[in-house]
Design an enzyme around this catalytic site. Structure first.
Site, PDB file in Angstrom:
ATOM      1  N   TYR A   1     -16.399 -48.937  10.261  1.00  0.00           N
ATOM      2  CA  TYR A   1     -17.550 -49.438  11.014  1.00  0.00           C
ATOM      3  C   TYR A   1     -17.046 -50.149  12.268  1.00  0.00           C
ATOM      4  O   TYR A   1     -16.830 -51.358  12.306  1.00  0.00           O
ATOM      5  CB  TYR A   1     -18.417 -50.362  10.157  1.00  0.00           C
ATOM      6  CG  TYR A   1     -19.092 -49.647   8.988  1.00  0.00           C
ATOM      7  CD1 TYR A   1     -19.182 -48.255   8.963  1.00  0.00           C
ATOM      8  CD2 TYR A   1     -19.628 -50.361   7.927  1.00  0.00           C
ATOM      9  CE1 TYR A   1     -19.779 -47.595   7.894  1.00  0.00           C
ATOM     10  CE2 TYR A   1     -20.235 -49.702   6.857  1.00  0.00           C
ATOM     11  CZ  TYR A   1     -20.298 -48.316   6.852  1.00  0.00           C
ATOM     12  OH  TYR A   1     -20.891 -47.663   5.794  1.00  0.00           O
TER      13      TYR A   1
ATOM     14  N   HIS B   1     -14.659 -43.614   0.523  1.00  0.00           N
ATOM     15  CA  HIS B   1     -15.826 -43.424   1.396  1.00  0.00           C
ATOM     16  C   HIS B   1     -16.448 -42.035   1.326  1.00  0.00           C
ATOM     17  O   HIS B   1     -17.665 -41.908   1.225  1.00  0.00           O
ATOM     18  CB  HIS B   1     -15.404 -43.728   2.847  1.00  0.00           C
ATOM     19  CG  HIS B   1     -16.517 -44.176   3.732  1.00  0.00           C
ATOM     20  ND1 HIS B   1     -16.343 -45.055   4.768  1.00  0.00           N
ATOM     21  CD2 HIS B   1     -17.827 -43.862   3.755  1.00  0.00           C
ATOM     22  CE1 HIS B   1     -17.504 -45.257   5.375  1.00  0.00           C
ATOM     23  NE2 HIS B   1     -18.410 -44.545   4.787  1.00  0.00           N
TER      24      HIS B   1
ATOM     25  N   SER C   1     -28.400 -46.173   3.738  1.00  0.00           N
ATOM     26  CA  SER C   1     -29.564 -45.897   4.600  1.00  0.00           C
ATOM     27  C   SER C   1     -30.835 -45.901   3.752  1.00  0.00           C
ATOM     28  O   SER C   1     -31.638 -44.963   3.782  1.00  0.00           O
ATOM     29  CB  SER C   1     -29.420 -44.570   5.360  1.00  0.00           C
ATOM     30  OG  SER C   1     -28.397 -44.653   6.324  1.00  0.00           O
ATOM     31  N   PRO C   2     -31.068 -46.965   2.990  1.00  0.00           N
ATOM     32  CA  PRO C   2     -32.219 -46.992   2.075  1.00  0.00           C
ATOM     33  C   PRO C   2     -33.560 -46.994   2.796  1.00  0.00           C
ATOM     34  O   PRO C   2     -34.597 -46.751   2.178  1.00  0.00           O
ATOM     35  CB  PRO C   2     -32.021 -48.294   1.291  1.00  0.00           C
ATOM     36  CG  PRO C   2     -31.227 -49.162   2.207  1.00  0.00           C
ATOM     37  CD  PRO C   2     -30.311 -48.225   2.950  1.00  0.00           C
ATOM     38  N   LEU C   3     -33.527 -47.270   4.118  1.00  0.00           N
ATOM     39  CA  LEU C   3     -34.778 -47.271   4.889  1.00  0.00           C
ATOM     40  C   LEU C   3     -34.873 -46.016   5.750  1.00  0.00           C
ATOM     41  O   LEU C   3     -35.692 -45.954   6.671  1.00  0.00           O
ATOM     42  CB  LEU C   3     -34.848 -48.541   5.743  1.00  0.00           C
ATOM     43  CG  LEU C   3     -34.817 -49.825   4.901  1.00  0.00           C
ATOM     44  CD1 LEU C   3     -34.567 -51.050   5.762  1.00  0.00           C
ATOM     45  CD2 LEU C   3     -36.112 -49.983   4.111  1.00  0.00           C
ATOM     46  N   GLY C   4     -34.008 -45.048   5.456  1.00  0.00           N
ATOM     47  CA  GLY C   4     -34.056 -43.797   6.207  1.00  0.00           C
ATOM     48  C   GLY C   4     -33.088 -43.755   7.373  1.00  0.00           C
ATOM     49  O   GLY C   4     -33.046 -42.783   8.114  1.00  0.00           O
TER      50      GLY C   4
HETATM   51  N1  LIG Z   1     -21.328 -44.661   2.424  1.00  0.00           N
HETATM   52  C1  LIG Z   1     -21.734 -44.097   3.519  1.00  0.00           C
HETATM   53  O1  LIG Z   1     -21.338 -42.978   3.879  1.00  0.00           O
HETATM   54  C2  LIG Z   1     -22.713 -44.824   4.366  1.00  0.00           C
HETATM   55  C3  LIG Z   1     -23.361 -44.175   5.447  1.00  0.00           C
HETATM   56  C4  LIG Z   1     -24.303 -44.903   6.187  1.00  0.00           C
HETATM   57  C5  LIG Z   1     -24.559 -46.232   5.880  1.00  0.00           C
HETATM   58  N2  LIG Z   1     -23.883 -46.831   4.846  1.00  0.00           N
HETATM   59  C6  LIG Z   1     -24.140 -48.246   4.474  1.00  0.00           C
HETATM   60  O2  LIG Z   1     -25.506 -48.398   4.186  1.00  0.00           O
HETATM   61  C7  LIG Z   1     -26.039 -49.471   4.954  1.00  0.00           C
HETATM   62  C8  LIG Z   1     -27.498 -49.230   5.232  1.00  0.00           C
HETATM   63  O3  LIG Z   1     -27.711 -48.037   5.955  1.00  0.00           O
HETATM   64  P1  LIG Z   1     -28.103 -48.013   7.501  1.00  0.00           P
HETATM   65  O4  LIG Z   1     -27.777 -49.312   8.123  1.00  0.00           O
HETATM   66  O5  LIG Z   1     -27.504 -46.779   8.054  1.00  0.00           O
HETATM   67  O6  LIG Z   1     -29.665 -47.719   7.488  1.00  0.00           O
HETATM   68  P2  LIG Z   1     -30.949 -48.467   6.892  1.00  0.00           P
HETATM   69  O7  LIG Z   1     -30.540 -49.564   5.993  1.00  0.00           O
HETATM   70  O8  LIG Z   1     -31.812 -47.411   6.359  1.00  0.00           O
HETATM   71  O9  LIG Z   1     -31.621 -49.036   8.201  1.00  0.00           O
HETATM   72  C9  LIG Z   1     -30.993 -50.085   8.905  1.00  0.00           C
HETATM   73  C10 LIG Z   1     -31.939 -50.620   9.966  1.00  0.00           C
HETATM   74  O10 LIG Z   1     -33.134 -51.043   9.354  1.00  0.00           O
HETATM   75  C11 LIG Z   1     -33.658 -52.143  10.059  1.00  0.00           C
HETATM   76  N3  LIG Z   1     -34.250 -53.034   9.049  1.00  0.00           N
HETATM   77  C12 LIG Z   1     -33.692 -53.399   7.874  1.00  0.00           C
HETATM   78  N4  LIG Z   1     -34.544 -54.169   7.165  1.00  0.00           N
HETATM   79  C13 LIG Z   1     -35.647 -54.302   7.929  1.00  0.00           C
HETATM   80  C14 LIG Z   1     -36.883 -54.983   7.734  1.00  0.00           C
HETATM   81  N5  LIG Z   1     -37.122 -55.638   6.591  1.00  0.00           N
HETATM   82  N6  LIG Z   1     -37.794 -54.943   8.728  1.00  0.00           N
HETATM   83  C15 LIG Z   1     -37.535 -54.262   9.866  1.00  0.00           C
HETATM   84  N7  LIG Z   1     -36.378 -53.568  10.107  1.00  0.00           N
HETATM   85  C16 LIG Z   1     -35.459 -53.596   9.131  1.00  0.00           C
HETATM   86  C17 LIG Z   1     -32.526 -52.810  10.764  1.00  0.00           C
HETATM   87  O11 LIG Z   1     -32.959 -53.069  12.078  1.00  0.00           O
HETATM   88  P3  LIG Z   1     -32.248 -54.163  13.024  1.00  0.00           P
HETATM   89  O12 LIG Z   1     -30.929 -53.535  13.389  1.00  0.00           O
HETATM   90  O13 LIG Z   1     -33.188 -54.276  14.155  1.00  0.00           O
HETATM   91  O14 LIG Z   1     -32.068 -55.409  12.218  1.00  0.00           O
HETATM   92  C18 LIG Z   1     -31.377 -51.846  10.649  1.00  0.00           C
HETATM   93  O15 LIG Z   1     -30.792 -51.470  11.868  1.00  0.00           O
HETATM   94  C19 LIG Z   1     -25.160 -49.470   6.191  1.00  0.00           C
HETATM   95  O16 LIG Z   1     -25.283 -50.662   6.920  1.00  0.00           O
HETATM   96  C20 LIG Z   1     -23.815 -49.241   5.584  1.00  0.00           C
HETATM   97  O17 LIG Z   1     -23.334 -50.453   5.039  1.00  0.00           O
HETATM   98  C21 LIG Z   1     -22.994 -46.142   4.087  1.00  0.00           C
END
Ligand SMILES: NC(=O)c1ccc[n+]([C@@H]2O[C@H](COP(=O)([O-])OP(=O)(O)OC[C@H]3O[C@@H](n4cnc5c(N)ncnc54)[C@H](OP(=O)(O)O)[C@@H]3O)[C@@H](O)[C@H]2O)c1
Length: 290
Positions: A53, A128, A208-211
């Site tokens: 990251y 990973h 990416s639990p929020l898409g």
């Molecule tokens: N293992 C893997 O291959 C892999 C791949 C991708 C991600 N990940 C992990 O999974 C984590 C989560 O996935 P992600 O960050 O890609 O996507 P996500 O959790 O689906 O979405 C993240 C975005 O959601 C917004 N958000 C979160 N909670 C919110 C709320 N309550 N109200 C409004 N907006 C909200 C945030 O916006 P703001 O930025 O404006 O706060 C953030 O940028 C990553 O951070 C990483 O640690 C792992």
């Protein structure tokens, strides 16, 4: 904050994903530190990161260093916080993501992660992503060695299918504690892995639990599947919170790790742990878009 367990360790039912604070579109350092501190204030005790990251080639581990700095500067007790990092995925600096699952690479990468995190042993280390050029068993074998040597305290995998979950758990001698796969209302293809984890008692961390960052930041979440917006309106909460509460309701092994780059995001997401959906609501959300 409700708790769930990963390998016998209690963690907050909602974690924090660190990725948005270190890749494209990341905020400045002060806002990132404030975001991590807001998560800790809200009772979050699981923080997910990875050495990959970062943005530029010369800043590997940007997110690990940020999290370590935020934990050091936090005024309260952080001894109960589990920092989960990952290795085996790389960013050469041109925006692409590459893979290296060679055992010798992983064993070097883990040392660098521990140094950046400022720990003797890494709390949870996750392989990973499978590397098609390296037999999966060889990569997981390296993780087993790290566990045996005490370099890591808990072992997990990510982006694994059901066969790989079983294989990894066998290689680790039944010590696989977590699987981190993509899962959200939009991306449900990891439901078989979630169900297998529930059956085996292994924590399932939806990534990416929020898409994903783009969808979540677009403000469109909840418009894709009307049921999420309707349930959110009925409870007077955000569709983000409903999405996370729905994931929590799918199995007791689920621990979502929503990403954030603003304190307001984590403050809202953390409250999903206290949102109880009815069985009917869960069934309706599961059916929406399926
Ligand atoms: N293992 C893997 O291959 C892999 C791949 C991708 C991600 N990940 C992990 O999974 C984590 C989560 O996935 P992600 O960050 O890609 O996507 P996500 O959790 O689906 O979405 C993240 C975005 O959601 C917004 N958000 C979160 N909670 C919110 C709320 N309550 N109200 C409004 N907006 C909200 C945030 O916006 P703001 O930025 O404006 O706060 C953030 O940028 C990553 O951070 C990483 O640690 C792992």
């Amino acid at each position: 904050m409700q708790h769930r367990t990963i390998g016998g360790r209690a963690v907050s039912a909602i974690g924090l994903g660190g990725m948005p604070m270190s890749i494209e579109g990341r905020p400045d350092r002060d806002r990132s530190i404030a975001t991590i501190h807001a998560a800790l204030d809200a009772g979050v005790t699981l923080i997910d990161t990875a050495d990959a990251y970062h943005l530029h080639a010369d800043e590997v581990g940007h997110n690990e260093e940020l999290i370590a700095a935020a934990l050091r500067s936090y005024g309260g007790d952080t001894s109960g916080v589990l920092v989960a990092t990952k290795g085996g995925h790389l960013r050469p600096g041109d925006g692409s993501w590459t893979k290296d699952g060679r055992p010798e690479y992983l064993k070097e990468a883990v040392k660098a992660s521990a140094k950046r995190l400022g720990v003797e042993a890494i709390g949870l280390y996750q392989f990973h992503r499978p590397d098609p050029n390296v037999p999966y068993g060889d990569s997981v074998g390296a993780i087993r060695d790290l566990l045996d040597e005490g370099v890591i305290e808990l072992a997990g995998i990510s982006n694994a299918n059901p066969d790989q979950i079983r294989e990894a758990n066998d290689i680790l001698g039944g010590r696989l504690v977590s699987v981190q796969n993509q899962f959200s209302p939009r991306f449900r293809s990891s439901l078989p892995e979630l169900e297998l984890c529930a059956q085996l008692g292994i924590a399932f961390l939806p990534w990416s639990p929020l898409g994903g960052i783009a969808l979540a930041r677009s403000g469109e979440l909840g418009t894709e599947y009307a049921a999420f917006l309707e349930v959110a309106e009925a409870h007077g909460v955000s569709p983000f919170r409903v999405t996370l509460a729905w994931e929590l309701a799918l199995a007791p092994v689920v621990v979502p790790i929503p990403g954030a780059s603003r304190p307001e995001s984590v403050q809202d997401s953390a409250q999903a742990a206290d949102l109880t959906l009815t069985d009917d609501e869960v069934a309706r959300l599961s059916a929406a878009g399926a």
